[in-house]
Write an enzyme that holds these catalytic residues in place. Structure first.
Site, mmCIF file in Angstrom:
data_model
loop_
_atom_site.group_PDB
_atom_site.id
_atom_site.type_symbol
_atom_site.label_atom_id
_atom_site.label_comp_id
_atom_site.label_asym_id
_atom_site.label_seq_id
_atom_site.Cartn_x
_atom_site.Cartn_y
_atom_site.Cartn_z
ATOM 1 N N GLY A 193 0.810 -1.200 0.000
ATOM 2 C CA GLY A 193 0.000 0.000 0.000
ATOM 3 C C GLY A 193 0.847 1.256 0.000
ATOM 4 N N SER A 194 0.356 2.297 -0.654
ATOM 5 C CA SER A 194 1.040 3.592 -0.610
ATOM 6 C C SER A 194 0.817 4.232 0.762
ATOM 7 C CB SER A 194 0.510 4.489 -1.719
ATOM 8 O OG SER A 194 0.821 3.962 -2.988
ATOM 9 N N GLY A 195 1.527 5.316 1.008
ATOM 10 C CA GLY A 195 1.448 5.978 2.299
ATOM 11 C C GLY A 195 2.627 5.692 3.199
ATOM 12 N N HIS A 196 3.549 4.806 2.721
ATOM 13 C CA HIS A 196 4.717 4.429 3.518
ATOM 14 C C HIS A 196 6.006 4.992 2.928
ATOM 15 C CE1 HIS A 196 1.920 1.838 5.488
ATOM 16 N NE2 HIS A 196 1.765 1.058 4.431
ATOM 17 N N LYS A 246 5.791 -8.056 2.392
ATOM 18 C CA LYS A 246 5.493 -7.773 3.791
ATOM 19 C C LYS A 246 4.304 -8.626 4.228
ATOM 20 C CE LYS A 246 4.755 -3.307 3.644
ATOM 21 N NZ LYS A 246 4.599 -3.263 2.158
ATOM 22 N N ASP A 278 -1.269 -8.454 0.652
ATOM 23 C CA ASP A 278 0.009 -8.540 -0.047
ATOM 24 C C ASP A 278 0.369 -9.992 -0.331
ATOM 25 O OD1 ASP A 278 0.006 -5.833 0.386
ATOM 26 O OD2 ASP A 278 1.939 -5.762 1.415
ATOM 27 N N HIS A 312 -0.165 0.859 9.480
ATOM 28 C CA HIS A 312 -1.466 1.297 8.964
ATOM 29 C C HIS A 312 -2.340 1.870 10.072
ATOM 30 C CE1 HIS A 312 -0.107 -2.170 6.488
ATOM 31 N NE2 HIS A 312 -0.390 -1.329 5.504
#
Length: 333
Positions: free
Chosen positions: A54-57, A105, A110, A219
C-alpha cells in the site's frame, strides 16, 4: 483534513507520476497498470527484485528502486495491497533471465496478491521465489495479517538482498540471504498521534492528548497497549526491550540500528531516540556497526517512531556497504 493534494482518489497516481519526474535518471514509471522499474530494467543475467504494498509508507517501496536494491516497486492504493495485474507486469519487466525474487510484507492482501502474480509469472516461464518479511515483535496477529507484521525490516531485506543480486548471486543465493536477514531482524514502533488517509478524511484511530500507542502498525493497527505519554527515553526503552529479548542480543553482537520516523516527527526527536537506543545496546555489550535515522517506512503523517535492529554478520556488512543508488538510499557511487 489539510493535505497538499488535489483529488483524494488521484493521490497515488499523481504522487508516483511526480516521483518519476523527479527521479527520471533512476526509474521509469508505468501508469497502466501502475508500477515503477529501475531505468535499465531488465538487467540481463541478474536476479530481479520486486516488492510493493500500500502507498502511504514512502519512501518505501519506490524510493528503493535502483542499483543495489529493488528492480521494481508496485504501489497499491493508500494502505491497500497492489493487485496481481500490477505485480505480474512488474515481475516480467525486470526478468533478466535469472529469475525474480518477490519481497513481501506479511499482510494478508500482499501475501495473496503476490502469490497469485507469482503463479501467473511461472505460467509465463519466469522463475519466481518469495520471502515473507515479518519483523514486528509488537503482536502476533493484527487486523491485517496472521502472524507478525512486516515493517521496518523490509528496508534491510531489500537493501541486502538487492546488493547480493547486484554482485551476481543466483536466485537461490539471493533468496537465502534475504531469508537470513528476515531471521535476524526485529522491529517495534510507537504512535504519538494518528494519520489521516486521504479518501477517509478522518484520523485512522483515536488517541487522547495524553496517550500514546505502543506497538503500533504502519497502517494504524493497534499495538501491545495504550499508555500515558512519557519521555523519549522511556518510550525508547519500551520499544527496544522486546526487540533485544526476541533476538537474544548479548555481549559481542553487532547490529544495524534504524530509528525510523513514522512521517510526522522531526529529525531532532529521532536522534534523541537513537541516543538512548545506542546507550541501551551498549549496556548489553552490543555494538552498533551501522545505522539509519530518518523517515524510511512511514505511515503518512503519523507522529511517532519505530526501532529496527538487525543482528549482523560479516557478509551482511559487506553487502550493506556496497554501492547503492536509489532515491532514498545512495552511497558508494
Amino acid at each position: 483534513m489539510k493535505k497538499l493534494i488535489n483529488d483524494p482518489k488521484a493521490v497515488v497516481n499523481e504522487s508516483v507520476e511526480g516521483f518519476g519526474l523527479a527521479h527520471a535518471d533512476l526509474v521509469t514509471v508505468h501508469t497502466d497498470p501502475l508500477f515503477v522499474v529501475r531505468k535499465d530494467a531488465p538487467v540481463q543475467g541478474k536476479v530481479g527484485l520486486v516488492s510493493g504494498g500500500g502507498s502511504g509508507h514512502e519512501p518505501l517501496h519506490a524510493g528503493y528502486v535502483g542499483r543495489g536494491m529493488l528492480d521494481a516497486a508496485v504501489p497499491g492504493a493508500v494502505f491497500t495491497s497492489p493487485t496481481p495485474d500490477q505485480i505480474l507486469p512488474a515481475t516480467t519487466a525486470v526478468n533478466g533471465g535469472a529469475g525474480v525474487l518477490h519481497i513481501v510484507k506479511n499482510y494478508t492482501g500482499d501475501v495473496l496478491n503476490f502469490e497469485t502474480a507469482a503463479e501467473l509469472a511461472a505460467a509465463e516461464g519466469v522463475e519466481v521465489r518469495s520471502v515473507l518479511v515479518n519483523d514486528d515483535v509488537a503482536v502476533e496477529d493484527s487486523l491485517y495479517t496472521a502472524g507478525r507484521r512486516g515493517v521496518g525490516g523490509t528496508v534491510f531485506v531489500e537493501r541486502i538482498a538487492g546488493a547480493a543480486a547486484e554482485r551476481g548471486d543466483d536466485l537461490e543465493a539471493v533468496t537465502a540471504v534475504a531469508q537470513r536477514v528476515i531471521d535476524n531482524v526485529r522491529s517495534m514502533g510507537a504512535a504519538l498521534a494518528p494519520s489521516t488517509v486521504p479518501h477517509a478524511g478522518v484520523p485512522s484511530f483515536d488517541l487522547a492528548e495524553d496517550e500514546i500507542e505502543i506497538g503500533i502498525g504502519i497502517h494504524g493497527e493497534p499495538g501491545r497497549h495504550r499508555i500515558a505519554m512519557e519521555n523519549a527515553d522511556g518510550i525508547t526503552t519500551r520499544l527496544l526491550e522486546p526487540i533485544t529479548a526476541d533476538l537474544n542480543l548479548g555481549s559481542g553482537d553487532r547490529v544495524l540500528l534504524m530509528v525510523n520516523g513514522m512521517g510526522g516527527s522531526p529529525a531532532s526527536e529521532l536522534y534523541i531516540v537513537y541516543r538512548k537506543a545506542v546507550a541501551l545496546l551498549k549496556e548489553r555489550g552490543v555494538t552498533v556497526e551501522r545505522s539509519l535515522v530518518g523517515n524510511y517506512i512511514t505511515a503518512l503523517e503519523m507522529e511517532g517512531a519505530s526501532l529496527t535492529v538487525l543482528k549482523l554478520d560479516d557478509e551482511m556488512i559487506t553487502l550493506w556497504d556496497s554501492p547503492v543508488s536509489t532515491a532514498a538510499l545512495r552511497w558508494g557511487v
